[in-house]
Design a protein around this motif. Structure first.
Motif, PDB file in Angstrom:
ATOM      1  N   VAL A   1       0.837  -1.199   0.000  1.00  0.00           N
ATOM      2  CA  VAL A   1       0.000   0.000   0.000  1.00  0.00           C
ATOM      3  C   VAL A   1       0.875   1.253   0.000  1.00  0.00           C
ATOM      4  CG1 VAL A   1      -1.659   1.332   1.371  1.00  0.00           C
ATOM      5  CG2 VAL A   1      -1.970  -1.130   1.077  1.00  0.00           C
ATOM      6  N   LEU A   2       1.926   1.236   0.814  1.00  0.00           N
ATOM      7  CA  LEU A   2       2.822   2.388   0.878  1.00  0.00           C
ATOM      8  C   LEU A   2       3.589   2.574  -0.429  1.00  0.00           C
ATOM      9  CD1 LEU A   2       4.113   1.843   4.506  1.00  0.00           C
ATOM     10  CD2 LEU A   2       2.780   3.798   3.692  1.00  0.00           C
ATOM     11  N   ILE A   3       3.964   1.477  -1.075  1.00  0.00           N
ATOM     12  CA  ILE A   3       4.649   1.568  -2.367  1.00  0.00           C
ATOM     13  C   ILE A   3       3.714   2.192  -3.397  1.00  0.00           C
ATOM     14  CG2 ILE A   3       5.599   0.194  -4.270  1.00  0.00           C
ATOM     15  CD1 ILE A   3       6.655  -1.768  -2.119  1.00  0.00           C
ATOM     16  N   ALA A   4       2.464   1.775  -3.412  1.00  0.00           N
ATOM     17  CA  ALA A   4       1.488   2.343  -4.352  1.00  0.00           C
ATOM     18  C   ALA A   4       1.283   3.838  -4.084  1.00  0.00           C
ATOM     19  CB  ALA A   4       0.169   1.592  -4.247  1.00  0.00           C
TER      20      ALA A   4
ATOM     21  N   ALA B   1       6.880   7.861   1.592  1.00  0.00           N
ATOM     22  CA  ALA B   1       6.103   6.615   1.486  1.00  0.00           C
ATOM     23  C   ALA B   1       7.024   5.421   1.249  1.00  0.00           C
ATOM     24  CB  ALA B   1       5.080   6.731   0.368  1.00  0.00           C
ATOM     25  N   PHE B   2       8.031   5.587   0.384  1.00  0.00           N
ATOM     26  CA  PHE B   2       8.950   4.480   0.110  1.00  0.00           C
ATOM     27  C   PHE B   2       9.791   4.133   1.337  1.00  0.00           C
ATOM     28  CE2 PHE B   2       8.882   5.928  -4.558  1.00  0.00           C
ATOM     29  CZ  PHE B   2       7.822   5.102  -4.854  1.00  0.00           C
ATOM     30  N   GLU B   3      10.219   5.152   2.087  1.00  0.00           N
ATOM     31  CA  GLU B   3      10.984   4.875   3.302  1.00  0.00           C
ATOM     32  C   GLU B   3      10.127   4.172   4.347  1.00  0.00           C
ATOM     33  OE1 GLU B   3      12.675   8.661   4.355  1.00  0.00           O
ATOM     34  OE2 GLU B   3      14.437   8.328   3.096  1.00  0.00           O
ATOM     35  N   ALA B   4       8.855   4.533   4.428  1.00  0.00           N
ATOM     36  CA  ALA B   4       7.948   3.846   5.348  1.00  0.00           C
ATOM     37  C   ALA B   4       7.755   2.395   4.907  1.00  0.00           C
ATOM     38  CB  ALA B   4       6.609   4.570   5.412  1.00  0.00           C
ATOM     39  N   ALA B   5       7.640   2.179   3.595  1.00  0.00           N
ATOM     40  CA  ALA B   5       7.510   0.814   3.078  1.00  0.00           C
ATOM     41  C   ALA B   5       8.759   0.007   3.378  1.00  0.00           C
ATOM     42  CB  ALA B   5       7.242   0.842   1.573  1.00  0.00           C
TER      43      ALA B   5
END
Length: 168
Positions: free
Chosen positions: A34-37, A54-58
């Motif tokens: 979901v975070l990647i999207a 978002a990518f760092e959270a993923a």
């Protein structure tokens, strides 16, 4: 001796299953997906900092998913941070040395940074893996042809001519 053929067949089945599952790229954890999207949507909308967040959270949710590093590198390149992008591409290559997206991306970032000879070496490596008609080869060839990006320096900005202040 009666179990030798069955044991051989069973060990062959395990060997094939292990090699097939190791070779396939696994899906990310659902929360990371979901975070990647979200990051991809932000990157396409031009919100590079939102994409990086978002990518760092993923990556925090699923640190073993290699494509997150490639997406982080793409976002860093969009921010004109080629050095940081190269670091992310190299992390992806440490995990998967034949990752075409990481090889081509690193080559493009090197070309954008001005390291054209290193970029050409990456191009030769990508060509040896997938040939001339592959999309990664064509993108890297275009990046090398475009040459290095010229940095915009704030010190070069020209200010409008100031009018003299009149005193009374």
């Amino acid at each position: 001796m009666r179990f030798a053929p069955a044991a051989t067949a069973l060990s062959l089945a395990f060997a094939l299953t292990a090699s097939v599952s190791w070779g396939n790229e696994r899906n990310p954890e659902p929360r990371a997906g979901v975070l990647i999207a979200q990051g991809q949507a932000a990157l396409e909308a031009g919100d590079t900092q939102g994409a990086i967040d978002a990518f760092e959270a993923a990556l925090a949710v699923d640190p073993g998913h290699t494509p997150i590093f490639i997406r982080l590198a793409e976002a860093a390149r969009a921010e004109n941070l080629q050095g940081k992008a190269i670091r992310y591409y190299r992390e992806a290559l440490d995990r998967d040395p034949k990752n075409l997206a990481a090889l081509a991306g690193e080559g493009a970032a090197l070309a954008e940074k001005g390291a054209v000879e290193k970029a050409r070496a990456k191009l030769a490596e990508v060509r040896s893996l997938c040939g001339d008609s592959c999309a990664e080869t064509q993108r890297l060839t275009a990046a090398i042809a475009a040459g290095p990006r010229t940095p915009v320096l704030t010190a070069e900005a020209k200010l409008p001519d100031a009018q003299p202040v009149q005193s009374n």
